[in-house]
Design a protein around this motif. Structure first.
Motif, PDB file in Angstrom:
ATOM      1  N   TYR A 184      62.854  68.552  21.971  1.00 54.50           N
ATOM      2  CA  TYR A 184      63.342  68.207  20.631  1.00 54.50           C
ATOM      3  C   TYR A 184      62.906  69.247  19.609  1.00 54.50           C
ATOM      4  N   ARG A 185      61.704  69.789  19.799  1.00 53.53           N
ATOM      5  CA  ARG A 185      61.215  70.809  18.878  1.00 53.53           C
ATOM      6  C   ARG A 185      62.139  72.025  18.931  1.00 53.53           C
ATOM      7  N   CYS A 186      62.670  72.328  20.111  1.00 52.88           N
ATOM      8  CA  CYS A 186      63.680  73.390  20.220  1.00 52.88           C
ATOM      9  C   CYS A 186      64.993  72.962  19.572  1.00 52.88           C
ATOM     10  N   SER A 191      64.743  76.779  11.826  1.00 50.11           N
ATOM     11  CA  SER A 191      64.743  78.218  11.583  1.00 50.11           C
ATOM     12  C   SER A 191      64.603  78.932  12.911  1.00 50.11           C
ATOM     13  N   GLN A 192      64.977  80.199  12.928  1.00 52.57           N
ATOM     14  CA  GLN A 192      64.831  80.999  14.148  1.00 52.57           C
ATOM     15  C   GLN A 192      63.373  81.085  14.569  1.00 52.57           C
ATOM     16  N   ALA A 197      59.177  79.779  18.520  1.00 51.63           N
ATOM     17  CA  ALA A 197      57.842  79.260  18.838  1.00 51.63           C
ATOM     18  C   ALA A 197      57.945  78.035  19.744  1.00 51.63           C
ATOM     19  N   ALA A 198      58.901  77.159  19.451  1.00 50.41           N
ATOM     20  CA  ALA A 198      59.087  75.947  20.259  1.00 50.41           C
ATOM     21  C   ALA A 198      59.524  76.300  21.680  1.00 50.41           C
ATOM     22  N   TYR A 199      60.420  77.257  21.787  1.00 45.71           N
ATOM     23  CA  TYR A 199      60.919  77.711  23.088  1.00 45.71           C
ATOM     24  C   TYR A 199      59.773  78.251  23.940  1.00 45.71           C
ATOM     25  N   PHE A 246      70.221  71.531  23.283  1.00 46.19           N
ATOM     26  CA  PHE A 246      68.958  71.822  22.598  1.00 46.19           C
ATOM     27  C   PHE A 246      68.495  73.278  22.788  1.00 46.19           C
ATOM     28  N   LYS A 247      69.339  74.107  23.427  1.00 47.07           N
ATOM     29  CA  LYS A 247      69.065  75.539  23.555  1.00 47.07           C
ATOM     30  C   LYS A 247      67.782  75.841  24.347  1.00 47.07           C
TER      31      LYS A 247
END
Length: 348
Positions: A184-186, A191-192, A197-199, A246-247
């Motif tokens: 979910y954070r992703c 923002s990019q 960072a999440a990824y 969610f990328k």
């Protein structure tokens, strides 16, 4: 389901900011001694879930593994909702047959007339009063294991074994922050920089899990525990939703040999795959998150028949239920449709 997928509004991304989960739940517990005012009592409570939701899916799996179907009834919301609440649109007349409600919101308002937070699943409702008891999904499943033991089936697994709890709690905390919530954070990054960072955090954790599971069949050793339940519900949704929507797209789950074998091992274990409804899962995410998917078009793929292919994890030894036994057939009225739409698996 958490405040990200509740009924608090139509927007899920806070532009320019990282995603922060709102985790303020009703903390009441149902206990064997009834010290908090809610005693364990067979037939008194109704577990309200949605098959689409990974947090609710945990409760569905634990209830089934422990054999609590007769002790705790289950109400099922549909895969989509509006800004007000999850609804019982799958039931005849659009009302839950036990509670008589059209919306889960009614149970929250029955107890808290001014309730202004998200209406989330899973929730446990007190049937006699129609009032919500708790929506604290993390504590809820642990209590099913530890407080409802008088109603467990013969051969039920110990999903929260006392001698493993310290290690389990550490593993489950990392799985929650970095994986369950990490996707979910992703997906909801504003923002990019927040997304990048999440990824990185998500894939660091998935690599750690791959390494941990390379030499052991389950997260805590030779048998399943609640830690496996918690990881499974995210992995089950990974290729169908999180990879694209969610990328989270470094690799698909099916391209990660250890985690893919582990996930299939669990999927093919009674109590896990028989709770998964891929069409409902996809409909929820792709329709409800309209700011991420404005067309609300639901993808037809991926092909989910590969969940039934051999996983080879038996070579690591162990057994899902140890000295216990698998649960019996899915209760009447609780079976997932064999193929309820594109991507369904026709084996049930």
């Amino acid at each position: 389901m958490d405040q990200d997928e509740d009924s608090s509004g139509s927007g899920y991304v806070d532009e320019g900011r990282e995603y922060t989960r709102d985790s303020n739940y009703i903390p009441d517990r149902i206990t064997a001694d009834g010290s908090g005012g809610w005693p364990v009592e067979a037939g008194r409570y109704r577990l309200v879930v949605a098959r689409a939701c990974p947090w609710a899916n945990r409760a569905v799996i634990v209830r089934r593994l422990l054999g609590l179907e007769e002790a705790i009834s289950m109400g099922m919301c549909g895969p989509t909702h509006d800004e007000r609440s999850w609804t019982f649109d799958l039931d005849p007349g659009g009302r839950d047959p036990v509670l008589g409600y059209e919306r889960l919101q009614e149970a929250f308002l029955a107890r808290f007339p001014d309730y202004d937070r998200g209406i989330t699943v899973p929730a446990i409702v007190d049937v006699p009063t129609g009032e919500v008891v708790t929506n604290d999904f993390a504590q809820m499943t642990l209590d099913l294991s530890t407080e409802w033991t008088a109603h467990h089936r013969d051969g039920a697994p110990d999903l929260y074994p006392e001698h493993l709890r310290d290690e389990m709690d550490d593993v489950m905390q990392r799985v929650y922050t970095e994986v369950n919530n990490g996707v979910y954070r992703c997906g909801f990054a504003g923002s990019q920089q927040a997304y990048d960072a999440a990824y990185d955090r998500l894939w660091t954790a998935l690599d750690w899990l791959s390494e941990r599971l390379a030499g052991r069949r389950f997260l805590l050793g030779d048998t399943i525990t609640e830690a496996d339940v918690r990881l499974f519900t995210t992995l089950a949704r990974f290729d169908a939703v999180y990879h694209g929507h969610f990328k989270c797209n470094r690799q698909k789950l099916s391209e990660l040999p250890v985690l893919w074998g582990y996930a299939r091992d669990l999927f093919q274990t009674p109590g896990f795959g028989d709770t998964i409804d891929f069409p409902q899962i996809k409909e929820h995410y792709y329709v409800v998150h309209a700011d991420l998917n404005p067309t609300q078009i639901v993808p037809v793929g991926p092909d989910t028949a590969n969940w039934l292919t051999p996983h080879g994890r038996e070579e690591l030894g162990g057994s899902p239920f140890g000295d216990g036994t698998p649960p019996g057939p899915v209760a009447e009225g609780e079976r997932v449709p064999g193929d309820s739409g594109p991507g369904g698996i026709g084996h049930r």
